[in-house]
Design a protein around this motif. Sequence first.
Motif, PDB file in Angstrom:
ATOM      1  N   ALA A  25      50.898  40.874  60.545  1.00  0.00           N
ATOM      2  CA  ALA A  25      49.994  39.762  60.210  1.00  0.00           C
ATOM      3  C   ALA A  25      50.400  39.139  58.889  1.00  0.00           C
ATOM      4  O   ALA A  25      50.419  37.903  58.754  1.00  0.00           O
ATOM      5  CB  ALA A  25      48.551  40.256  60.159  1.00  0.00           C
ATOM      6  N   LEU A  76      53.550  37.048  59.390  1.00  0.00           N
ATOM      7  CA  LEU A  76      53.244  35.780  60.062  1.00  0.00           C
ATOM      8  C   LEU A  76      52.592  34.802  59.098  1.00  0.00           C
ATOM      9  O   LEU A  76      52.934  33.612  59.078  1.00  0.00           O
ATOM     10  CB  LEU A  76      52.334  36.017  61.272  1.00  0.00           C
ATOM     11  CG  LEU A  76      52.982  36.676  62.477  1.00  0.00           C
ATOM     12  CD1 LEU A  76      51.932  37.006  63.529  1.00  0.00           C
ATOM     13  CD2 LEU A  76      54.067  35.789  63.064  1.00  0.00           C
ATOM     14  N   ALA A  77      51.660  35.281  58.292  1.00  0.00           N
ATOM     15  CA  ALA A  77      50.977  34.410  57.326  1.00  0.00           C
ATOM     16  C   ALA A  77      51.956  33.858  56.297  1.00  0.00           C
ATOM     17  O   ALA A  77      51.839  32.698  55.881  1.00  0.00           O
ATOM     18  CB  ALA A  77      49.841  35.173  56.641  1.00  0.00           C
ATOM     19  N   ALA A 104      58.941  33.396  61.697  1.00  0.00           N
ATOM     20  CA  ALA A 104      57.708  34.016  62.201  1.00  0.00           C
ATOM     21  C   ALA A 104      57.964  34.804  63.474  1.00  0.00           C
ATOM     22  O   ALA A 104      57.341  35.851  63.689  1.00  0.00           O
ATOM     23  CB  ALA A 104      56.644  32.939  62.438  1.00  0.00           C
ATOM     24  N   ARG A 146      49.276  31.332  64.244  1.00  0.00           N
ATOM     25  CA  ARG A 146      48.078  31.598  63.440  1.00  0.00           C
ATOM     26  C   ARG A 146      47.069  32.433  64.229  1.00  0.00           C
ATOM     27  O   ARG A 146      46.411  33.316  63.685  1.00  0.00           O
ATOM     28  CB  ARG A 146      47.446  30.289  62.967  1.00  0.00           C
ATOM     29  CG  ARG A 146      48.224  29.620  61.864  1.00  0.00           C
ATOM     30  CD  ARG A 146      47.491  28.372  61.323  1.00  0.00           C
ATOM     31  NE  ARG A 146      48.479  27.503  60.732  1.00  0.00           N
ATOM     32  CZ  ARG A 146      49.085  26.486  61.349  1.00  0.00           C
ATOM     33  NH1 ARG A 146      48.744  26.161  62.582  1.00  0.00           N
ATOM     34  NH2 ARG A 146      49.992  25.771  60.734  1.00  0.00           N
ATOM     35  N   GLN A 159      48.370  35.917  64.290  1.00  0.00           N
ATOM     36  CA  GLN A 159      48.155  36.503  62.965  1.00  0.00           C
ATOM     37  C   GLN A 159      46.710  36.955  62.813  1.00  0.00           C
ATOM     38  O   GLN A 159      46.440  38.055  62.331  1.00  0.00           O
ATOM     39  CB  GLN A 159      48.528  35.483  61.880  1.00  0.00           C
ATOM     40  CG  GLN A 159      48.473  36.014  60.470  1.00  0.00           C
ATOM     41  CD  GLN A 159      47.096  35.944  59.834  1.00  0.00           C
ATOM     42  OE1 GLN A 159      46.289  35.075  60.144  1.00  0.00           O
ATOM     43  NE2 GLN A 159      46.826  36.876  58.951  1.00  0.00           N
TER      44      GLN A 159
END
Length: 135
Positions: free
Chosen positions: A35, A38-39, A63, A124, A127
């Motif tokens: 997570a 990805l962020a 990502a 998103r 994530q």
Amino acid sequence: MRTIIESLAEEAERQQRDKTWEPTDADRALAAQAAAALAAAVGPAEVQRAQEPVGRLEDLREALAAPAIATARIHGPLAWLLAAASTALSPVLQWRKVAAEHGFAFGAVEATAAQYDEAEDVLRRLQSLLAAIAT
């Protein structure tokens, strides 16, 4: 992509709610790492849209590495979820933003702004799901 990732998220949330999948400490730790990756790779929509398309594509490709790497480090339901998410996101790997010299692009195609938006939104959502699994 959106439909597949949303379906995966719904299934993961249902399994946790029904107690058919209770993430282990290892699952939670790896979900938190993925997570965070990805962020870091894909920011808020307004930030992404302000970039040049080649920068957006670079961020999307970065990502995609997060769920792929995480899949290699875990087994069981989280691995299956991450593998399915990676497969759903694989069209991004066929996108290009530079001209194909001499017409050869190994099957790569130019993506539209709407496709970039969708892929970023989907990442998103993934994530968010992974962050929820981590807690």
